[in-house]
Design a protein around this motif. Structure first.
Motif, PDB file in Angstrom:
ATOM      1  N   ARG A   1       0.842 -57.899   7.247  1.00 25.05           N
ATOM      2  CA  ARG A   1      -0.080 -58.828   7.542  1.00 25.05           C
ATOM      3  C   ARG A   1       0.185 -60.154   7.896  1.00 25.05           C
ATOM      4  O   ARG A   1      -0.044 -61.227   7.117  1.00 25.05           O
ATOM      5  CB  ARG A   1      -1.360 -58.537   6.806  1.00 25.05           C
ATOM      6  CG  ARG A   1      -1.463 -57.316   6.099  1.00 25.05           C
ATOM      7  CD  ARG A   1      -2.712 -57.274   5.247  1.00 25.05           C
ATOM      8  NE  ARG A   1      -3.931 -57.768   5.554  1.00 25.05           N
ATOM      9  CZ  ARG A   1      -4.974 -57.004   6.183  1.00 25.05           C
ATOM     10  NH1 ARG A   1      -4.688 -55.583   6.273  1.00 25.05           N
ATOM     11  NH2 ARG A   1      -6.035 -57.637   6.483  1.00 25.05           N
TER      12      ARG A   1
ATOM     13  N   PRO B   1      -5.751 -59.395   2.111  1.00 28.16           N
ATOM     14  CA  PRO B   1      -5.326 -57.954   2.738  1.00 28.16           C
ATOM     15  C   PRO B   1      -6.720 -57.633   3.062  1.00 28.16           C
ATOM     16  O   PRO B   1      -6.722 -56.254   3.225  1.00 28.16           O
ATOM     17  CB  PRO B   1      -5.118 -57.218   1.241  1.00 28.16           C
ATOM     18  CG  PRO B   1      -5.391 -57.926   0.140  1.00 28.16           C
ATOM     19  CD  PRO B   1      -5.567 -59.494   0.513  1.00 28.16           C
TER      20      PRO B   1
ATOM     21  N   CYS C   1       2.375 -64.147   5.027  1.00 28.35           N
ATOM     22  CA  CYS C   1       2.175 -62.957   4.940  1.00 28.35           C
ATOM     23  C   CYS C   1       1.221 -62.612   3.863  1.00 28.35           C
ATOM     24  O   CYS C   1       1.252 -63.752   3.102  1.00 28.35           O
ATOM     25  CB  CYS C   1       3.431 -61.902   4.481  1.00 28.35           C
ATOM     26  SG  CYS C   1       4.680 -61.644   6.054  1.00 28.35           S
ATOM     27  N   SER C   2       0.382 -61.485   3.852  1.00 23.61           N
ATOM     28  CA  SER C   2      -0.573 -61.425   2.901  1.00 23.61           C
ATOM     29  C   SER C   2      -0.100 -61.288   1.354  1.00 23.61           C
ATOM     30  O   SER C   2       0.810 -60.655   1.289  1.00 23.61           O
ATOM     31  CB  SER C   2      -1.395 -60.118   3.286  1.00 23.61           C
ATOM     32  OG  SER C   2      -2.496 -60.050   2.205  1.00 23.61           O
TER      33      SER C   2
ATOM     34  N   GLY D   1      -4.504 -63.662  13.261  1.00 21.51           N
ATOM     35  CA  GLY D   1      -3.870 -62.274  12.675  1.00 21.51           C
ATOM     36  C   GLY D   1      -5.115 -61.807  11.992  1.00 21.51           C
ATOM     37  O   GLY D   1      -6.214 -61.856  12.246  1.00 21.51           O
ATOM     38  N   PRO D   2      -4.788 -60.806  11.188  1.00 25.67           N
ATOM     39  CA  PRO D   2      -3.455 -60.358  10.768  1.00 25.67           C
ATOM     40  C   PRO D   2      -2.914 -59.485  11.812  1.00 25.67           C
ATOM     41  O   PRO D   2      -3.458 -58.415  12.336  1.00 25.67           O
ATOM     42  CB  PRO D   2      -3.549 -59.425   9.477  1.00 25.67           C
ATOM     43  CG  PRO D   2      -5.207 -59.213   9.586  1.00 25.67           C
ATOM     44  CD  PRO D   2      -5.862 -60.295  10.386  1.00 25.67           C
TER      45      PRO D   2
ATOM     46  N   SER E   1      -6.657 -63.472  -2.092  1.00 18.14           N
ATOM     47  CA  SER E   1      -6.965 -63.988  -0.634  1.00 18.14           C
ATOM     48  C   SER E   1      -6.903 -65.372  -1.029  1.00 18.14           C
ATOM     49  O   SER E   1      -7.720 -65.876  -1.574  1.00 18.14           O
ATOM     50  CB  SER E   1      -7.884 -63.367  -0.021  1.00 18.14           C
ATOM     51  OG  SER E   1      -8.102 -63.879   1.139  1.00 18.14           O
TER      52      SER E   1
ATOM     53  N   PRO F   1      -6.867 -55.913  10.927  1.00 17.33           N
ATOM     54  CA  PRO F   1      -5.900 -56.374  11.772  1.00 17.33           C
ATOM     55  C   PRO F   1      -6.147 -56.518  13.310  1.00 17.33           C
ATOM     56  O   PRO F   1      -6.945 -55.873  13.686  1.00 17.33           O
ATOM     57  CB  PRO F   1      -4.980 -55.120  11.484  1.00 17.33           C
ATOM     58  CG  PRO F   1      -5.195 -54.488  10.144  1.00 17.33           C
ATOM     59  CD  PRO F   1      -6.711 -54.649   9.926  1.00 17.33           C
TER      60      PRO F   1
ATOM     61  N   THR G   1       2.200 -56.365   1.060  1.00 10.97           N
ATOM     62  CA  THR G   1       1.274 -55.444   1.232  1.00 10.97           C
ATOM     63  C   THR G   1       1.951 -54.448   2.488  1.00 10.97           C
ATOM     64  O   THR G   1       2.768 -54.903   3.307  1.00 10.97           O
ATOM     65  CB  THR G   1      -0.115 -55.829   1.676  1.00 10.97           C
ATOM     66  OG1 THR G   1       0.094 -56.629   3.097  1.00 10.97           O
ATOM     67  CG2 THR G   1      -0.601 -56.781   0.583  1.00 10.97           C
TER      68      THR G   1
ATOM     69  N   MET H   1      -0.067 -56.731  12.204  1.00 11.88           N
ATOM     70  CA  MET H   1       0.688 -55.591  11.189  1.00 11.88           C
ATOM     71  C   MET H   1       2.012 -55.301  11.654  1.00 11.88           C
ATOM     72  O   MET H   1       2.202 -55.136  13.021  1.00 11.88           O
ATOM     73  CB  MET H   1      -0.057 -54.471  11.367  1.00 11.88           C
ATOM     74  CG  MET H   1      -1.537 -54.282  10.752  1.00 11.88           C
ATOM     75  SD  MET H   1      -1.772 -55.427   9.040  1.00 11.88           S
ATOM     76  CE  MET H   1      -1.525 -53.938   8.061  1.00 11.88           C
TER      77      MET H   1
ATOM     78  N   THR I   1      -0.891 -54.723  16.053  1.00  6.74           N
ATOM     79  CA  THR I   1       0.411 -53.986  15.267  1.00  6.74           C
ATOM     80  C   THR I   1       1.619 -54.108  16.311  1.00  6.74           C
ATOM     81  O   THR I   1       1.401 -53.942  17.491  1.00  6.74           O
ATOM     82  CB  THR I   1      -0.096 -52.530  15.071  1.00  6.74           C
ATOM     83  OG1 THR I   1      -1.314 -52.444  14.041  1.00  6.74           O
ATOM     84  CG2 THR I   1       1.113 -51.969  14.179  1.00  6.74           C
TER      85      THR I   1
END
Lengths: 337, 337, 337, 337
Positions: free
Chosen positions: B221, B48, B181-182, B95-96, B187, B52, B217, B98, B55
C-alpha cells in the motif's frame, strides 16, 4: 555525497564583514606567538576570572599552540579514558587573549587562517567515553543501562588525510571545536557551548572562515582550543579526531555591532549559530538570528526572509552530544546580493 | 555554500540495492498512469483502510499526478489559509498502490525518475499558517502569543528555476515530501512522518534517488504526494514551494529485507531516516539505523562504525515543523567499499 | 508524603459539569453489560474503522470487563515479555461504544463509578520490557546500550491493597490507563495518547472522577481499557500494576461543547490534559487549555489566570514512557468560586 | 484537590539524615546574622570566585535577610519589568557562607527552620516578563511572535496568606527558590539550576525540610535567596510570589557522603532532584538518583526499586521556565522502613 565538507580559501577575506567593518579593516598587524610555554596552564572554564596571557590590537595575528581535548593524556589504544580523564579538567583552552578597545556591545572577529597538525604520530585521538555520546544513556539522559564499552582509536593525521583505518581514509578537514569570548559574570566549562561560543563543535569553523563573537566583558577575553582534524555532523560518538595544532588566527574588532549569538562567515555563505537543548531550540535560535540578520543588514522583509529560508536555508548540525547542542543555519551569499 | 543540494543522475540505478536485490532486478515492467481521474478522491490518512487505486508488479513504472499540499485551494496571495484549509484534510496523497507479492517483512523500493511541474502559473505556493512552523508557538508548543500573520506567496516554477521574488531566483530542486507504505493496523494522517515514511519533507528524496520503505501489510500500500519544487533544511516556516507534478516512479520489491525505518540511496551515499520529537531523537534513530546498516550489510564492527560516523557522518534536517521531525543520517559510499 | 493519591467520592457528581450540562443531566439510564463475550475481539487501534459493540444513550451505565494490558499473556514471573508480547497487539481495548446523538463539536463525559478487580490471583502484573520505560534507551531515544534485563512481577491485588512485596504493601488506587473517543479519520494505536485521549496513564482517572473527551466522529466511539491497580507519577519503568477489572462507567453527552484536549473533573479540582513530546510541550498544552478554560467558563482574565496558576497550579505527570507523554494541569475548585 | 502543598513540622528533624549522619548530629551551634548590611552586595553568579561573607561551623544557625528576585526594583503595578530588570543582575543571592571542614566529596545539609516575610506591603511581586515563562516564545524557544504583554502584580503577603486578588486568597506556602553550593571551577548565574542546586524553584523546599547539596569546593560556599510566598507546579508564568524574608536555616555537614545531585528530605518522604532540558531528562535524572539512593542506602534491589517507583513514585515539577527545568522524584518513607 551532496553534503560535502570542504575547505575555504582565504582570498575572499578582503570582502568579509570583518574587513569591511573592523577597526583594522584588513590591515596587517603584529604577529604574536601563543606557545605552550606562553600559555602555561591551560584553561577549563570560560569566564572573566582567569589571568590574560596576551593582549592584541585589532588586526593582529596570533599563532596558537592548541592541545588536544584530552590534553594529550590518551596515548595508546589500550588506555582507558575513565582512568585518565577527570571532569571538569577537559578540553583545555588557550587564552584569555585580550583585545584592545573591545567593550560590551562590540563584536570580535576571528579569522582562522590555517591549522597545522603538530606532535608525534599517531597524533589524532578518538574514543568512546562512558555515558557520553549520542547513542548512549548519559549524565542528563539518565538511564540504568550498562555503559557502552570504552574504546580508544589513535589515528595518523597529516595535512592531507586522516588515516582512520586500513579500510577508510578521510580527508583532512580541520576546524576549531571551541572558540569563545567571556560571559559577563558567569564562567562556563569549556565543554559547553552557549551564546558566548564555547564548545560548538561546528565543522564549518575551519581555515578560511571568520567567526563573530559577542563581546560581554572589557577586552573580550578570547579563548581557543579543541582542534578537530575531521568531524561528522553531530559528532555522534561524542568525540572527533582530536589533535594538537599550530593554529593561526587574525583578530579584528567591530565596534558597536551587538550580536546575541555567534555567527560565521565563509566565502559563499553567512551562518547564525545557536546552542541549546532540545535540538529544535538550537535550530530555532540559529534560524531566528539568521532572519534578524537578513532583515537588519540585508534589507529583507522579515516574513519574506522567513519564508525564503524555508526554501533555501541550510542547516549544519554541529554537535548533539555536548551539554548544549549546536546548530548553524546558513544562507548563500548569492541570495543576499 | 558548501551544503549544496543537487539533483542526482538516474544512471547509477543499475548499481543500486534496488536493482541488485529487487524481484525485478532492474528489468522494466509495465507503465501505469495514476491520473487525477484514476485517483478520484485523494487520501489524507495513511493506513490499511482505504481502497486501492492501482496494483503493480515489481519493476513497474507509475506516472502519478500529484496535487499540491493544499489541493490547489490557495490560488492568490490575497487568500487566507485559515479560511481555505481544514484539518485533517490536508496534504492529499495518491494511492494506495498495491505491490504484488509484498508481505510484511519485505521492503518496497521506490525509484523517483522524474518530477515535472504541471498546471497553470504561478503553480508554486508557500504560505505562513497560524500556529504552524518552527519560529512560532504551535498546537504542541502551546503558547499564548498572538499568531504570526498569515501570508501567501505564489511562485512561478519551471524545470529550471523557482522564481521566488524579484530579488531571488532559486534552482529547481524537486522532491517528494510524503512517501509511505501503510502501517499494520494504524492509520496516520498524511502530515505526520514516522517509521512508515509519511511526511518526511526530506529534500534528498528527489529524482535519481531510491527510497526504501518497510512493508507492514500485504501489498505494501504505497502512498505518494506533497511535491516540493524547493525546500530548505528544516522547512522552517512550515511550508516548501508546494506544487502539482507529474511524477514518475519505478517500484520494486526486496523480499525478506526487514527494515525498521525508511532508508534512501543516491549515487554516492546511503541514508537512514528517523522521525520523532524531540529532534535529537529523530537524529538518534537515523544514526542508530545507519550503524546497524553498516554493521549488518557492509561488514563494519559496530563501534568502528559508530566512531567513524563521528568523523564523516552527514545529517540532513528534513523538517522540524511537522508533528514529528525528520532527520536523515548519511555516509558516503566511498567509505563503504 | 504530601503528593498523596486518594480516591474520590461519587457523591459530588450531581454538581459536576457532566450533570449540569449533560443531555441526561444526572438522570439514570439503562445499564449495559460489556462482558468479554459481548466484546469478542479486543481492539488495539483507536479509530473510526472498527465495528461498534454497543450503543448507549446519554445517562446510560456500562459495566465493562477490561483485560489487562498484556491480555493476560504474562502469567508467571518466569515469563519473558519479549516472547509473549507482539507489537502492535498490546493494550486491548473494549469498544467502540456508540453514544446516541454524539456529533463532532460535542463532548462525551465518562464518569468512572467503580473498578473491581477480577480473575484469579496474583492478578496484577508489572514487568520490565526491552527498550521500554523512562530509564532506558528506547525505540525513539535510540541507543546502542544493551537493554535492561526483562523482569516480571506478579502481584496480589484486592480492593484494599496491592501486595507489592514482602516489604511493601501499597494502597489500591485504581484508575483507567486508556480512555478515548475516535479521531476523525486517523486510527491511533492504543499505546499512544493524544488529543483524542488514548493511553494517558493518568493516576487521577479513577473512580469518582469524570473525564471529558472531544467527539470527532458521529457516535463518538468510546474505547476503554488498561486498568491499573496503582501507578506512580510518570510510570517510570513503563508499566503499572496491570490487572483485569469490572469497571462501571456512566456516559453522558454535552452538546456543543467543543474541547480540543481531554479534561478531567474531580470533587475538588478541574484538570486539563496534554500529551506530546518533549514533556514540556505536554505541560504547555495542559496549562494553556486550563488558562483558556478559566477564561471562557469561569470569568478570569487571561493574564490573571496565567499568573495565578503560576502560584497555585498543580501538575500530575501521567506518563513519560509512552509514545507521547501525558501531563495534567489542575486548579482547585475553591479558587474558581 | 489531591495534590495539596503543605508545610512541614520541624519536630521530625531529630530523625533526619542530617541529624543522624551530620557532624553536629543535631547539637545546636552558634546563631549568625546575615543581614543586608553584612551581605553588602548581593551575588548573581554561583561560583568559587566571590568573597565569603560568613563562616559557620556544622550545627550553626544562620538568620538570613533575603531580597526578592528583583532586588526590590518592582514597586508598583505600573512598573515595566523591561525597564527595571537587567540581565544577568537578577535573582540576588546571599552568601557565600563557608562551612568549616567541608571538602569535595562531602554533603552539606540545610535545614530551613522558618521563613518570615519582611518589608512594607504589598511585599509580594509577580509579573510577566518579555520572552520568559512557559506559554510564550523565549530566548531559547526562539519564535518571531510578538511578546506577551508585560504585567506586574503587587500582592499582600503575611504569615497566613497570599492575597492574590479580590477573588482569590492563597495559603502562605513559603519556600526557597534558589539554594546552592559552589561548582568546582564554573560560576553559574543564579537563574539556572543544575547539579549544584541553583534556581530549582521547588515548592517543597520550605520550612521543615532539609536540602542536601554536594560539596565541590573547600568550604562548600552556600548561596541562598529567591524566597517565594507561594508557587504552583512548574511556575508557569515564570515568576512566583517573590518577596523579601528573614529566613532561618541550620547548616550541618555530612562527611564522605558524595551525592551527585541535590536531595530533599521531609518528615514523610525523600526526594531526588534533577535539572535539565528537555523536561524528561530532568525527570530521568531525579528518578535515577532515587533508584540509586534506595539501592545504596535502603537495601532495595535496583530493579525492584525501579518497578516499585513505577507504582508509588511521586513527581513534583519545580519549574519549566528557567534555563534548566527542575523535577523532584520522591518516595514515601513508609515504604523504606
Amino acid at each position: 555525497m551532496e553534503l560535502v565538507m570542504r575547505q575555504y580559501p582565504n582570498s575572499w577575506i578582503a570582502d568579509s564583514i570583518m574587513c569591511k567593518r573592523g577597526v583594522a579593516g584588513g590591515a596587517s598587524g603584529t604577529t604574536h606567538e601563543l606557545t605552550e610555554a606562553v600559555q602555561g596552564t591551560y584553561i577549563y572554564t570560560i569566564g572573566p576570572y582567569s589571568t590574560p596571557v596576551l593582549t592584541v590590537k585589532p588586526g593582529d595575528r596570533v599563532v596558537v599552540e592548541t592541545k588536544d581535548a584530552f590534553e594529550g593524556a590518551i596515548k595508546s589504544e589500550d588506555d582507558k579514558p575513565s582512568e585518565l580523564l577527570k571532569m571538569p579538567f577537559l578540553n583545555p583552552q588557550c587564552g584569555p587573549i585580550m583585545v584592545e578597545g573591545a567593550e560590551p556591545g562590540d563584536t570580535v572577529a576571528v579569522h582562522i587562517e590555517s591549522m597545522v597538525p603538530r606532535g608525534p604520530q599517531p597524533r589524532g585521538t578518538c574514543c568512546m567515553i562512558k555515558e557520553f555520546g549520542a547513542l548512549t544513556g548519559t549524565y542528563y539522559t539518565a538511564t540504568l543501562n550498562e555503559p557502552l564499552p570504552e574504546k580508544v582509536r589513535k589515528v595518523h593525521v597529516d595535512e592531507q588525510h586522516v588515516y582512520w583505518s586500513d579500510r577508510v581514509t578521510l580527508p583532512y578537514r580541520p576546524h576549531i571545536g571551541t572558540l569563545s569570548c567571556s560571559p559577563e559574570i558567569d564562567s562556563i566549562n569549556s565543554l559547553t557551548p552557549d551564546n558566548h561560543g564555547g564548545n560548538m563543535d561546528l565543522p564549518d569553523m575551519g581555515p578560511g572562515t571568520v567567526t563573530y563573537l559577542p563581546v560581554r566583558t572589557p577586552g573580550a577575553r578570547i579563548f581557543i582550543g579543541d582542534a578537530h582534524a575531521s568531524q561528522g555532523d553531530g559528532e555522534v560518538c561524542g568525540v572527533a579526531v582530536e589533535y594538537p595544532t599550530v593554529t593561526t588566527i587574525t583578530v579584528d574588532l567591530i565596534k558597536n555591532w551587538a550580536i546575541e549569538w555567534p555567527r560565521l562567515e565563509a566565502d559563499d555563505f553567512i551562518m547564525a549559530i545557536g546552542s541549546a537543548r532540545p535540538l529544535e531550540d538550537a535550530t530555532r535560535i540559529a534560524y531566528r538570528e539568521l532572519v534578524y540578520w537578513m532583515e537588519r543588514e540585508y534589507g529583507f522583509d522579515r516574513w519574506d526572509a522567513y519564508m525564503m529560508l524555508s526554501q533555501c536555508g541550510k542547516v549544519r548540525l554541529g554537535n548533539f552530544v555536548d551539554p548544549k547542542y549546536t546548530v548553524g543555519a546558513a544562507v548563500s551569499k548569492k541570495y543576499l546580493a
